[in-house]
Structures are given as C-alpha cells and as structure tokens.
Design a protein around this motif. Sequence first.
Motif, PDB file in Angstrom:
ATOM      1  N   UNK A   7     -58.436  24.078  18.025  1.00 33.41           N
ATOM      2  CA  UNK A   7     -58.891  24.753  16.806  1.00 33.41           C
ATOM      3  C   UNK A   7     -59.798  23.805  16.045  1.00 33.41           C
ATOM      4  N   UNK A   8     -61.069  24.160  15.957  1.00 31.14           N
ATOM      5  CA  UNK A   8     -61.997  23.336  15.185  1.00 31.14           C
ATOM      6  C   UNK A   8     -61.796  23.629  13.703  1.00 31.14           C
ATOM      7  N   UNK A   9     -61.834  22.578  12.908  1.00 29.09           N
ATOM      8  CA  UNK A   9     -61.680  22.767  11.461  1.00 29.09           C
ATOM      9  C   UNK A   9     -62.694  23.785  10.958  1.00 29.09           C
ATOM     10  N   UNK A  10     -62.326  24.470   9.881  1.00 29.64           N
ATOM     11  CA  UNK A  10     -63.198  25.467   9.275  1.00 29.64           C
ATOM     12  C   UNK A  10     -64.336  24.764   8.522  1.00 29.64           C
ATOM     13  N   UNK A  11     -65.220  25.580   7.945  1.00 26.72           N
ATOM     14  CA  UNK A  11     -66.405  25.041   7.268  1.00 26.72           C
ATOM     15  C   UNK A  11     -66.012  24.075   6.149  1.00 26.72           C
ATOM     16  N   UNK A  12     -66.657  22.909   6.135  1.00 25.61           N
ATOM     17  CA  UNK A  12     -66.359  21.872   5.142  1.00 25.61           C
ATOM     18  C   UNK A  12     -67.594  21.566   4.308  1.00 25.61           C
ATOM     19  N   UNK A  26     -62.555  21.537   2.721  1.00 20.76           N
ATOM     20  CA  UNK A  26     -63.067  22.845   3.109  1.00 20.76           C
ATOM     21  C   UNK A  26     -63.801  23.476   1.930  1.00 20.76           C
ATOM     22  N   UNK A  27     -64.826  24.259   2.246  1.00 24.53           N
ATOM     23  CA  UNK A  27     -65.493  25.071   1.234  1.00 24.53           C
ATOM     24  C   UNK A  27     -64.632  26.309   0.991  1.00 24.53           C
ATOM     25  N   UNK A  28     -64.988  27.110  -0.015  1.00 26.43           N
ATOM     26  CA  UNK A  28     -64.292  28.375  -0.230  1.00 26.43           C
ATOM     27  C   UNK A  28     -64.358  29.254   1.008  1.00 26.43           C
ATOM     28  N   UNK A  29     -65.545  29.290   1.628  1.00 25.12           N
ATOM     29  CA  UNK A  29     -65.709  30.067   2.873  1.00 25.12           C
ATOM     30  C   UNK A  29     -64.816  29.493   3.977  1.00 25.12           C
ATOM     31  N   UNK A  30     -64.743  28.157   4.046  1.00 31.33           N
ATOM     32  CA  UNK A  30     -63.900  27.506   5.047  1.00 31.33           C
ATOM     33  C   UNK A  30     -62.425  27.840   4.860  1.00 31.33           C
ATOM     34  N   UNK A  57     -59.379  15.177   5.922  1.00 36.88           N
ATOM     35  CA  UNK A  57     -58.929  16.183   4.942  1.00 36.88           C
ATOM     36  C   UNK A  57     -59.214  17.611   5.412  1.00 36.88           C
ATOM     37  N   UNK A  58     -60.405  17.860   5.965  1.00 40.90           N
ATOM     38  CA  UNK A  58     -60.788  19.217   6.372  1.00 40.90           C
ATOM     39  C   UNK A  58     -59.931  19.755   7.516  1.00 40.90           C
ATOM     40  N   UNK A  59     -59.500  18.874   8.431  1.00 34.39           N
ATOM     41  CA  UNK A  59     -58.638  19.338   9.529  1.00 34.39           C
ATOM     42  C   UNK A  59     -57.216  19.552   9.028  1.00 34.39           C
ATOM     43  N   UNK A 116     -64.636  22.080  33.950  1.00 31.92           N
ATOM     44  CA  UNK A 116     -65.559  21.625  34.990  1.00 31.92           C
ATOM     45  C   UNK A 116     -67.001  22.045  34.728  1.00 31.92           C
ATOM     46  N   UNK A 117     -67.384  22.072  33.444  1.00 28.33           N
ATOM     47  CA  UNK A 117     -68.756  22.465  33.101  1.00 28.33           C
ATOM     48  C   UNK A 117     -69.724  21.326  33.398  1.00 28.33           C
ATOM     49  N   UNK A 118     -70.975  21.685  33.689  1.00 23.68           N
ATOM     50  CA  UNK A 118     -72.003  20.681  33.946  1.00 23.68           C
ATOM     51  C   UNK A 118     -72.373  19.939  32.664  1.00 23.68           C
ATOM     52  N   UNK A 119     -72.413  20.668  31.553  1.00 24.38           N
ATOM     53  CA  UNK A 119     -72.795  20.065  30.273  1.00 24.38           C
ATOM     54  C   UNK A 119     -71.711  19.087  29.832  1.00 24.38           C
ATOM     55  N   UNK A 120     -72.099  18.022  29.108  1.00 22.78           N
ATOM     56  CA  UNK A 120     -71.100  17.047  28.665  1.00 22.78           C
ATOM     57  C   UNK A 120     -70.171  17.595  27.577  1.00 22.78           C
ATOM     58  N   UNK A 121     -70.641  18.604  26.846  1.00 24.51           N
ATOM     59  CA  UNK A 121     -69.745  19.235  25.881  1.00 24.51           C
ATOM     60  C   UNK A 121     -70.145  20.684  25.663  1.00 24.51           C
ATOM     61  N   UNK A 122     -69.261  21.397  25.044  1.00 29.03           N
ATOM     62  CA  UNK A 122     -69.384  22.825  24.835  1.00 29.03           C
ATOM     63  C   UNK A 122     -69.449  23.062  23.331  1.00 29.03           C
ATOM     64  N   UNK A 123     -70.323  23.945  22.880  1.00 30.24           N
ATOM     65  CA  UNK A 123     -70.429  24.228  21.445  1.00 30.24           C
ATOM     66  C   UNK A 123     -69.212  25.031  20.993  1.00 30.24           C
ATOM     67  N   UNK A 124     -68.542  24.540  19.974  1.00 23.49           N
ATOM     68  CA  UNK A 124     -67.399  25.247  19.386  1.00 23.49           C
ATOM     69  C   UNK A 124     -67.702  25.453  17.909  1.00 23.49           C
ATOM     70  N   UNK A 125     -67.689  26.706  17.494  1.00 23.31           N
ATOM     71  CA  UNK A 125     -68.032  27.042  16.108  1.00 23.31           C
ATOM     72  C   UNK A 125     -66.955  26.571  15.140  1.00 23.31           C
ATOM     73  N   UNK A 126     -67.363  26.330  13.905  1.00 20.51           N
ATOM     74  CA  UNK A 126     -66.400  25.937  12.871  1.00 20.51           C
ATOM     75  C   UNK A 126     -65.358  27.040  12.706  1.00 20.51           C
ATOM     76  N   UNK A 127     -64.098  26.634  12.707  1.00 28.22           N
ATOM     77  CA  UNK A 127     -63.005  27.582  12.519  1.00 28.22           C
ATOM     78  C   UNK A 127     -62.569  28.314  13.775  1.00 28.22           C
TER      79      UNK A 127
END
Length: 154
Positions: A7-12, A26-30, A57-59, A116-127
């Motif tokens: 779980x990626x932390x929400x918007x900060x 976290x922001x209000x939106x977060x 703090x945000x996590x 086993x992805x070729x890319x070194x990392x995968x994009x994970x959205x906030x939250x």
Amino acid sequence: MMDLILWRHAEAEDPADGAEDLERALTGRGEKQAARMAAWLDRQLPDGLRVLASPARRTEQTAQALGRKYKLRAELLPGGTPADLLELAQWPKARGAVLVVGHQPLLGQTVAQLMGLQAPDCAIRKGAVWWLRQRQRQDVSETVLLTVQSPELL
C-alpha cells in the motif's frame, strides 16, 4: 500460501523549504484517499494480518486510517531495498498475510522483482494497493497478482 499487500502512502504535502521529508503529512485529499482505501481493505483483509509501515509521517497516517495495530519499521523508509522489504515480511515463507505501507520506488521495485518484469520498477499510484499471492502449484512456486486497487475507483 502467503499474501503480500503493498500500500503506497496517500497524497502528501509537497516538501517545504528546509522541511524534513519524513515529516511530510497527508493532504486533505490524501486523508480521503487513505480512508477510502482503508474501508475497502478492511472488508478484504484476513484476520491475523501483520501490518508494517515506514516511520515517515505520511505512511503512518495512511496506516492509521485502517484502524488496526501496526509496527513501524525503518527498513521501509525511502532508500530501502526490495530484499529488506521481503525479509521483513518473511516472503515467501510466512503463512497468512502481511500489509506493507510504504513508498515509491521501493514498492514498485518489489513488484517488478516478484512479477519478473523487465523494468526495474513498476509505477504505483499514491494511495494504491497491489495484492500479491505466493502459492505452490505442483511443486512450483508462483507469484500471482490478485488485484490492484486505486482510491480514485472506490
């Protein structure tokens, strides 16, 4: 069988001049993102779940939204490695489920390695949550992506 829920932390807040990165809140939106995802997770998560969070703090605020006990672990701070995260979670040897509340790029690097992805990392959205399962199939160990959930879609 073992589940690893990332779980990626929400918007900060953006980092202020001279402010400590680990103190960003976290922001209000977060806060709304974390509350929506926590409500969804609470309906899905098994009993006996272990929850581990970065001490930033945000996590910690994101983990608090779930309303369950959690442990803060320095291995999950920015700059940690997938090996540190997996050892902490006891993947894939532990039974049951572990929820890790953390940061990019660590969570995305961990997903890329396990899938086993070729890319070194995968994009994970906030939250967002990525739910992986380790299972045995005819003496072969497999990692399965069960679901990806984004707070915008809840």
